[in-house]
Motif scaffolding. Structure first.
Motif, PDB file in Angstrom:
ATOM      1  N   PHE A   1       0.859  -1.169   0.000  1.00  0.00           N
ATOM      2  CA  PHE A   1       0.000   0.000   0.000  1.00  0.00           C
ATOM      3  C   PHE A   1       0.898   1.223   0.000  1.00  0.00           C
ATOM      4  CE2 PHE A   1      -2.322  -3.495   1.805  1.00  0.00           C
ATOM      5  CZ  PHE A   1      -3.472  -3.473   1.042  1.00  0.00           C
ATOM      6  N   THR A   2       0.979   1.882  -1.130  1.00  0.00           N
ATOM      7  CA  THR A   2       1.934   2.952  -1.318  1.00  0.00           C
ATOM      8  C   THR A   2       1.343   4.280  -0.892  1.00  0.00           C
ATOM      9  OG1 THR A   2       1.200   3.497  -3.552  1.00  0.00           O
ATOM     10  CG2 THR A   2       2.784   1.705  -3.339  1.00  0.00           C
ATOM     11  N   THR A   3       2.180   5.337  -0.966  1.00  0.00           N
ATOM     12  CA  THR A   3       1.742   6.662  -0.557  1.00  0.00           C
ATOM     13  C   THR A   3       0.606   7.171  -1.440  1.00  0.00           C
ATOM     14  OG1 THR A   3       3.515   7.590  -1.923  1.00  0.00           O
ATOM     15  CG2 THR A   3       3.957   7.309   0.420  1.00  0.00           C
TER      16      THR A   3
ATOM     17  N   GLN B   1       3.836   2.605  -7.210  1.00  0.00           N
ATOM     18  CA  GLN B   1       4.280   3.966  -6.909  1.00  0.00           C
ATOM     19  C   GLN B   1       5.349   3.911  -5.824  1.00  0.00           C
ATOM     20  OE1 GLN B   1       1.044   6.739  -6.160  1.00  0.00           O
ATOM     21  NE2 GLN B   1      -0.373   5.456  -7.315  1.00  0.00           N
ATOM     22  N   TYR B   2       6.526   4.449  -6.131  1.00  0.00           N
ATOM     23  CA  TYR B   2       7.597   4.477  -5.138  1.00  0.00           C
ATOM     24  C   TYR B   2       7.251   5.469  -4.025  1.00  0.00           C
ATOM     25  CZ  TYR B   2      10.757   1.720  -8.051  1.00  0.00           C
ATOM     26  OH  TYR B   2      11.335   0.704  -8.766  1.00  0.00           O
ATOM     27  N   PRO B   3       7.535   5.104  -2.778  1.00  0.00           N
ATOM     28  CA  PRO B   3       7.290   6.052  -1.678  1.00  0.00           C
ATOM     29  C   PRO B   3       8.151   7.296  -1.841  1.00  0.00           C
ATOM     30  CG  PRO B   3       7.670   3.818  -0.839  1.00  0.00           C
ATOM     31  CD  PRO B   3       8.031   3.810  -2.291  1.00  0.00           C
ATOM     32  N   ALA B   4       7.672   8.423  -1.360  1.00  0.00           N
ATOM     33  CA  ALA B   4       8.435   9.671  -1.425  1.00  0.00           C
ATOM     34  C   ALA B   4       9.654   9.584  -0.510  1.00  0.00           C
ATOM     35  CB  ALA B   4       7.560  10.840  -1.008  1.00  0.00           C
TER      36      ALA B   4
ATOM     37  N   ASN C   1      22.398   8.074 -10.307  1.00  0.00           N
ATOM     38  CA  ASN C   1      22.595   6.872 -11.116  1.00  0.00           C
ATOM     39  C   ASN C   1      22.088   5.630 -10.392  1.00  0.00           C
ATOM     40  OD1 ASN C   1      23.808   8.354 -13.167  1.00  0.00           O
ATOM     41  ND2 ASN C   1      25.880   8.045 -12.370  1.00  0.00           N
ATOM     42  N   GLY C   2      22.335   5.566  -9.072  1.00  0.00           N
ATOM     43  CA  GLY C   2      21.869   4.415  -8.305  1.00  0.00           C
ATOM     44  C   GLY C   2      20.359   4.336  -8.260  1.00  0.00           C
ATOM     45  N   ARG C   3      19.719   5.482  -8.055  1.00  0.00           N
ATOM     46  CA  ARG C   3      18.256   5.523  -8.036  1.00  0.00           C
ATOM     47  C   ARG C   3      17.685   5.074  -9.377  1.00  0.00           C
ATOM     48  NH1 ARG C   3      17.828  10.523  -7.789  1.00  0.00           N
ATOM     49  NH2 ARG C   3      17.995  10.784  -5.520  1.00  0.00           N
TER      50      ARG C   3
ATOM     51  N   ARG D   1      15.590  -1.583 -12.966  1.00  0.00           N
ATOM     52  CA  ARG D   1      15.518  -3.023 -12.712  1.00  0.00           C
ATOM     53  C   ARG D   1      14.211  -3.405 -12.019  1.00  0.00           C
ATOM     54  NH1 ARG D   1      20.299  -7.007 -10.287  1.00  0.00           N
ATOM     55  NH2 ARG D   1      18.915  -8.719  -9.723  1.00  0.00           N
ATOM     56  N   GLY D   2      13.442  -2.405 -11.591  1.00  0.00           N
ATOM     57  CA  GLY D   2      12.153  -2.689 -10.947  1.00  0.00           C
ATOM     58  C   GLY D   2      12.299  -3.134  -9.509  1.00  0.00           C
ATOM     59  N   ILE D   3      13.219  -2.496  -8.761  1.00  0.00           N
ATOM     60  CA  ILE D   3      13.454  -2.869  -7.371  1.00  0.00           C
ATOM     61  C   ILE D   3      12.662  -1.928  -6.459  1.00  0.00           C
ATOM     62  CG2 ILE D   3      15.187  -3.210  -5.574  1.00  0.00           C
ATOM     63  CD1 ILE D   3      15.538  -5.083  -7.947  1.00  0.00           C
ATOM     64  N   PRO D   4      11.717  -2.423  -5.688  1.00  0.00           N
ATOM     65  CA  PRO D   4      11.048  -1.552  -4.711  1.00  0.00           C
ATOM     66  C   PRO D   4      12.058  -1.139  -3.634  1.00  0.00           C
ATOM     67  CG  PRO D   4       9.760  -3.551  -5.124  1.00  0.00           C
ATOM     68  CD  PRO D   4      11.117  -3.769  -5.725  1.00  0.00           C
ATOM     69  N   PHE D   5      12.117   0.136  -3.304  1.00  0.00           N
ATOM     70  CA  PHE D   5      13.064   0.597  -2.284  1.00  0.00           C
ATOM     71  C   PHE D   5      12.527   1.843  -1.617  1.00  0.00           C
ATOM     72  CE2 PHE D   5      14.174   3.002  -6.061  1.00  0.00           C
ATOM     73  CZ  PHE D   5      14.518   4.260  -5.594  1.00  0.00           C
ATOM     74  N   ARG D   6      13.086   2.115  -0.437  1.00  0.00           N
ATOM     75  CA  ARG D   6      12.787   3.343   0.280  1.00  0.00           C
ATOM     76  C   ARG D   6      14.027   4.223   0.247  1.00  0.00           C
ATOM     77  NH1 ARG D   6       8.010   3.394   2.600  1.00  0.00           N
ATOM     78  NH2 ARG D   6       6.924   1.441   2.953  1.00  0.00           N
ATOM     79  N   GLU D   7      13.822   5.504  -0.014  1.00  0.00           N
ATOM     80  CA  GLU D   7      14.943   6.441  -0.119  1.00  0.00           C
ATOM     81  C   GLU D   7      14.978   7.355   1.091  1.00  0.00           C
ATOM     82  OE1 GLU D   7      16.721   9.877  -3.150  1.00  0.00           O
ATOM     83  OE2 GLU D   7      15.059   8.571  -3.778  1.00  0.00           O
TER      84      GLU D   7
END
Length: 203
Positions: A55-57, A163-166, A90-92, A98-104
């Motif tokens: 459940f994304t933002t 949707q990636y989290p903010a 570049n890392g982001r 590659r479609g990796i879910p991540f938190r920044e």
């Protein structure tokens, strides 16, 4: 006789209050479907049937493919970045491609720097955390190897509506202090003096 749709209600309640969280769905050996914000116990049979709903933002529910869901559950990815950092950008971009879910988590203050060092960096950015493993600085081949070892698919399988989290600060600011009552509010809650109180009487 129909059984009440308790699992559906439970899932709806979880959806309403857990933006950015995950809900796990699985069936036990009796065929009963379970919904929980915690993964099923290790003794749960047929773990391949576990589904993860993120459940994304944005409030949308996105079901991840099983292989990707397992990797996210077992070895979540966190990326520490800062402004004006080519390696961070570049890392982001590499993680998204590659479609990796991540938190920044962003580093901008002294408190953020302290949180970065606590996470395992000597101050160098970006910092990539994959479960308990970490890499400092961006090097695509090393990042690809670490992600593959963690079970993330080599090809992008992330749903298009994910949707990636903010981004959030590495050290979230402390909550503001509670507001102090004004003199008017204090006087309003004082009980009136006794009827026969002498002049100048105070509680």
């Amino acid at each position: 006789m129909k059984r009440p749709a308790v699992p559906v209600l439970a899932l709806a309640l979880l959806c309403s209050g857990t933006a950015g969280a995950q809900v796990f769905k699985w069936k036990d050996d009796k065929g009963v479907t379970h919904y929980s914000d915690q993964p099923p116990p290790p003794s749960t049979p047929a773990r391949t049937r576990v589904e993860v709903k993120s459940f994304t933002t944005g409030g949308a529910s996105v079901e991840l493919p099983p292989e990707l869901a397992d990797a996210v559950r077992n070895r979540p990815v966190t990326l520490y970045t800062t402004a004006d950092c080519g390696g961070c950008s570049n890392g982001r971009a590499m993680l998204m491609a590659r479609g990796i879910p991540f938190r920044e988590k962003t580093v901008a203050t002294a408190d953020d720097q302290a949180a970065l060092k606590k996470a395992g960096s000597n101050g160098q950015l970006p910092l990539l955390l994959v479960g308990r493993s970490k890499l400092t600085g961006f090097e695509q081949d090393s990042w690809d190897v670490l992600l593959s070892e963690a079970g993330y698919p080599a090809e992008k399988t992330l749903p298009v509506n994910y949707q990636y989290p903010a981004p959030v600060p590495a050290a979230p600011p402390p909550p503001p202090p509670p507001e102090q009552p004004t003199r008017t509010e204090i006087d309003a809650v004082k009980p009136p003096p006794p009827v026969n109180a002498p002049p100048g009487f105070q509680f």
